[in-house]
Design an enzyme around this catalytic site. Structure first.
Site, PDB file in Angstrom:
ATOM      1  N   HIS A 117       0.828  -1.208   0.000  1.00  0.00           N
ATOM      2  CA  HIS A 117       0.000   0.000   0.000  1.00  0.00           C
ATOM      3  C   HIS A 117       0.867   1.265   0.000  1.00  0.00           C
ATOM      4  CE1 HIS A 117      -3.025   2.734   2.226  1.00  0.00           C
ATOM      5  NE2 HIS A 117      -3.461   2.576   0.987  1.00  0.00           N
ATOM      6  N   SER A 141      -4.750  -1.402  -7.346  1.00  0.00           N
ATOM      7  CA  SER A 141      -4.351  -2.535  -6.515  1.00  0.00           C
ATOM      8  C   SER A 141      -4.200  -3.832  -7.301  1.00  0.00           C
ATOM      9  CB  SER A 141      -5.366  -2.730  -5.387  1.00  0.00           C
ATOM     10  OG  SER A 141      -6.670  -2.865  -5.910  1.00  0.00           O
ATOM     11  N   ASP A 178      -6.095  15.269  -4.960  1.00  0.00           N
ATOM     12  CA  ASP A 178      -5.816  13.848  -4.726  1.00  0.00           C
ATOM     13  C   ASP A 178      -7.151  13.205  -4.384  1.00  0.00           C
ATOM     14  OD1 ASP A 178      -5.043  11.325  -3.949  1.00  0.00           O
ATOM     15  OD2 ASP A 178      -3.548  11.986  -2.492  1.00  0.00           O
ATOM     16  N   ALA A 180      -9.952   9.684  -4.862  1.00  0.00           N
ATOM     17  CA  ALA A 180     -10.334   8.365  -5.359  1.00  0.00           C
ATOM     18  C   ALA A 180     -11.342   8.571  -6.477  1.00  0.00           C
ATOM     19  CB  ALA A 180     -10.945   7.532  -4.243  1.00  0.00           C
ATOM     20  N   LYS A 234     -18.967   9.043 -15.132  1.00  0.00           N
ATOM     21  CA  LYS A 234     -17.735   9.831 -15.271  1.00  0.00           C
ATOM     22  C   LYS A 234     -16.628   9.266 -14.386  1.00  0.00           C
ATOM     23  CE  LYS A 234     -20.352  14.025 -16.368  1.00  0.00           C
ATOM     24  NZ  LYS A 234     -20.652  15.436 -15.999  1.00  0.00           N
ATOM     25  N   GLY A 309      -6.399  21.579  -2.248  1.00  0.00           N
ATOM     26  CA  GLY A 309      -5.258  21.324  -1.371  1.00  0.00           C
ATOM     27  C   GLY A 309      -5.225  22.202  -0.138  1.00  0.00           C
TER      28      GLY A 309
END
Length: 342
Positions: A117, A141, A178, A180, A234, A309
């Site tokens: 990870h 992964s 950043d 997911a 999307k 950020g």
């Protein structure tokens, strides 16, 4: 929940890892990345994972001190096999190589396979911005058990497949995104479960494809939904592309091997801004752009507009002062592992 000073939290994580046979150098890298995630408010990628990492060491799924092998390279490319070493250690070294090559050749790309990870991608992309470059990183992964259903499906076929892009600037808080490509990172379900909390509607379906807010539904055969809610096609499309970049291009493949170790594949790209326009001009204009975004009048229910950020930076400053809230179960496990030598 206990509120723990960041340095104490990092020391406990370091001691627990060293007790499990990890070298002090590698343990310090892992602990630093995990606590940085807690400070930024992303507890799903924080010290809650230390007991899991130690369990994986015992199974041979993480190999402390594993060889770092460059399988092939050119002036602008690098292909790396991490031999199931700590993803934090392998990907940090890989990004340093990528930044160094981009400094000489203006652009560089790297793929990494067979590592554990990697945590938050932010930590690596920001290594490029510190050198005045743009950093991009995606992760998948491989053939590890999947968590995310394709849009319209009810069975998990994809990873949470994050992407990070970071820009150099003159800002105090770095400018990056950043995310997911799923409605939530799988680790956030783990945090919710450990705290006895439900998750927001729109994150999960159960094994029958019905909407649920029970964080245990994923382990019971459910799936996380793609990013985008009603427009989830999307997030699904973006996730599929990241699966190819970080899984197929790296050689990890796709599908599921239920008995294999967790295996993060990553794709990195670094661009030297100076090759396109003066880097100081670019830094200044990104800074001005951030101010332009900040100046947006807030909508109802919002106090202000942040640039990408900025929230993480403010959380980090606040938690450095006030301490980090840690689930009782996580803190107890860390203390036990630290005191028992792993």
């Amino acid at each position: 929940m206990p509120r723990v000073p960041a340095d104490e939290l990092e020391a406990k994580a370091l001691r627990a890892l060293c007790g499990a046979g990890v070298s002090r150098e590698e343990a310090a890298t892992v602990a630093r990345h995990c606590v940085a995630a807690n400070l930024a408010g992303h507890d799903s990628h924080g010290v809650i994972n230390i007991p899991l990492y130690i369990e994986r060491i015992g199974k041979g799924h993480i190999v402390p001190g594993a060889p770092f092998e460059v399988l092939s390279e050119s002036a602008t490319t690098t292909v790396i096999d991490g031999h199931f070493g700590f993803g934090f250690v392998v990907s940090e070294r890989a990004m340093r190589i990528t930044v160094d090559k981009a400094a000489r050749a203006d652009v560089a790309v790297t793929t990494v396979r067979r590592q554990s990870h990697v945590g938050r991608l932010t930590d690596y992309a920001l290594m490029a911005t510190e050198a005045g470059m743009i950093g991009i990183m995606t992760a998948d992964s491989g053939r590890t058990a999947k968590a995310v259903a394709p849009f319209g499906g009810r069975e998990a076929r994809l990873g949470t497949n994050p992407v990070c892009i970071a820009m150099p600037s003159n800002l105090e808080a770095p400018f990056f995104v950043d995310i997911a490509t799923s409605a939530a990172a799988a680790g956030k379900l783990k945090v919710a479960a450990s705290r006895g909390e439900a998750v927001p509607a729109g994150w999960l379906i159960d094994r029958e494809g019905r909407a649920t807010t029970d964080p245990h539904a994923l382990a019971a055969g459910g799936a996380v939904l793609p990013l985008g809610g009603p427009e989830g096609h999307k997030g699904y499309g973006l996730s599929a592309m990241i699966e190819i970049l970080s899984g197929v291009l790296t050689g990890l493949g796709f599908g599921v091997d239920p008995h294999g170790p967790h295996n993060d594949g990553v794709f990195m790209a670094v661009f030297r801004v100076e090759a396109l326009r003066p880097v100081e001009t670019f830094r200044r204009e990104v800074t001005e752009f951030a101010a332009w975004l900040n100046a947006t009048p807030p909508a109802a229910g919002h106090e202000r507009v942040y640039y990408p950020g900025e929230i993480e930076y403010e959380r980090t400053r606040r938690r450095l002062e006030d301490g980090v809230e840690v689930e009782e179960s996580t803190w107890s496990a860390l203390q036990r592992l630290a005191e028992s030598g792993g």
